[in-house]
Write a protein that holds these residues in place. Structure first.
Motif, PDB file in Angstrom:
ATOM      1  N   MET A 195       0.858  -1.178   0.000  1.00  0.00           N
ATOM      2  CA  MET A 195       0.000   0.000   0.000  1.00  0.00           C
ATOM      3  C   MET A 195       0.900   1.236   0.000  1.00  0.00           C
ATOM      4  N   ILE A 196       0.524   2.219  -0.802  1.00  0.00           N
ATOM      5  CA  ILE A 196       1.240   3.490  -0.881  1.00  0.00           C
ATOM      6  C   ILE A 196       0.355   4.592  -0.308  1.00  0.00           C
ATOM      7  N   ARG A 197       0.919   5.355   0.593  1.00  0.00           N
ATOM      8  CA  ARG A 197       0.223   6.550   1.103  1.00  0.00           C
ATOM      9  C   ARG A 197       0.832   7.750   0.392  1.00  0.00           C
TER      10      ARG A 197
ATOM     11  N   ILE B 110      -8.246   4.927  -6.063  1.00  0.00           N
ATOM     12  CA  ILE B 110      -8.255   5.486  -4.710  1.00  0.00           C
ATOM     13  C   ILE B 110      -8.831   4.466  -3.737  1.00  0.00           C
ATOM     14  N   ARG B 111      -8.047   4.100  -2.716  1.00  0.00           N
ATOM     15  CA  ARG B 111      -8.512   3.182  -1.667  1.00  0.00           C
ATOM     16  C   ARG B 111      -9.064   3.967  -0.475  1.00  0.00           C
TER      17      ARG B 111
ATOM     18  N   ASP C  72      -4.588   6.781  -0.084  1.00  0.00           N
ATOM     19  CA  ASP C  72      -3.982   5.453  -0.139  1.00  0.00           C
ATOM     20  C   ASP C  72      -4.284   4.776  -1.466  1.00  0.00           C
ATOM     21  N   PHE C  73      -3.259   4.086  -1.989  1.00  0.00           N
ATOM     22  CA  PHE C  73      -3.342   3.377  -3.259  1.00  0.00           C
ATOM     23  C   PHE C  73      -2.670   2.018  -3.103  1.00  0.00           C
ATOM     24  N   ASP C  74      -3.008   1.071  -3.968  1.00  0.00           N
ATOM     25  CA  ASP C  74      -2.424  -0.261  -3.885  1.00  0.00           C
ATOM     26  C   ASP C  74      -0.918  -0.251  -4.116  1.00  0.00           C
TER      27      ASP C  74
ATOM     28  N   ALA D 122      -0.704   2.511  -9.368  1.00  0.00           N
ATOM     29  CA  ALA D 122      -2.043   3.061  -9.117  1.00  0.00           C
ATOM     30  C   ALA D 122      -1.970   4.565  -8.875  1.00  0.00           C
ATOM     31  N   VAL D 123      -0.937   5.020  -8.174  1.00  0.00           N
ATOM     32  CA  VAL D 123      -0.745   6.471  -7.981  1.00  0.00           C
ATOM     33  C   VAL D 123      -0.567   7.140  -9.340  1.00  0.00           C
TER      34      VAL D 123
END
Length: 98
Positions: A1-3, A39-40, A61-63, A67-68
């Motif tokens: 997960m990427i913030r 977008i998560r 947050d993105f997978d 995704a970003v």
């Protein structure tokens, strides 16, 4: 997960107009939820402490980083970004693994 964390300093000095611009940024970015599938989670808020702090922050947050990247080029995000660029004087961003 990427913030994905982005902060902006607004160019407006008048407190009422600055608050209006911050609210518009939040509304435009929050409207992306459900439109941009990547977008998560997404939160946007204006600073409440003042002083030398940045004026508005986005935490999303993105997978993964791909995704970003898809989020950043999505037409709806591009439209929101055009407004944001028109009312900010500076931007800071960081992407972290969570």
């Amino acid at each position: 997960m990427i913030r994905h964390i982005v902060s902006w300093q607004l160019s407006e000095a008048d407190p009422a107009r600055k608050a209006a611009h911050a609210a518009e940024i939040a509304a435009r970015l929050e409207a992306l939820v459900g439109v941009v599938d990547e977008i998560r989670a997404l939160r946007v808020g204006a600073d409440v402490a003042g002083g030398a702090n940045w004026d508005v922050v986005l935490v999303a947050d993105f997978d993964d980083l791909d995704a970003v990247g898809r989020y950043q080029v999505h037409p709806a995000h591009q439209a929101a970004g055009a407004f944001i660029r028109s009312v900010v004087s500076d931007r800071m961003a960081v992407d972290i693994i969570v």
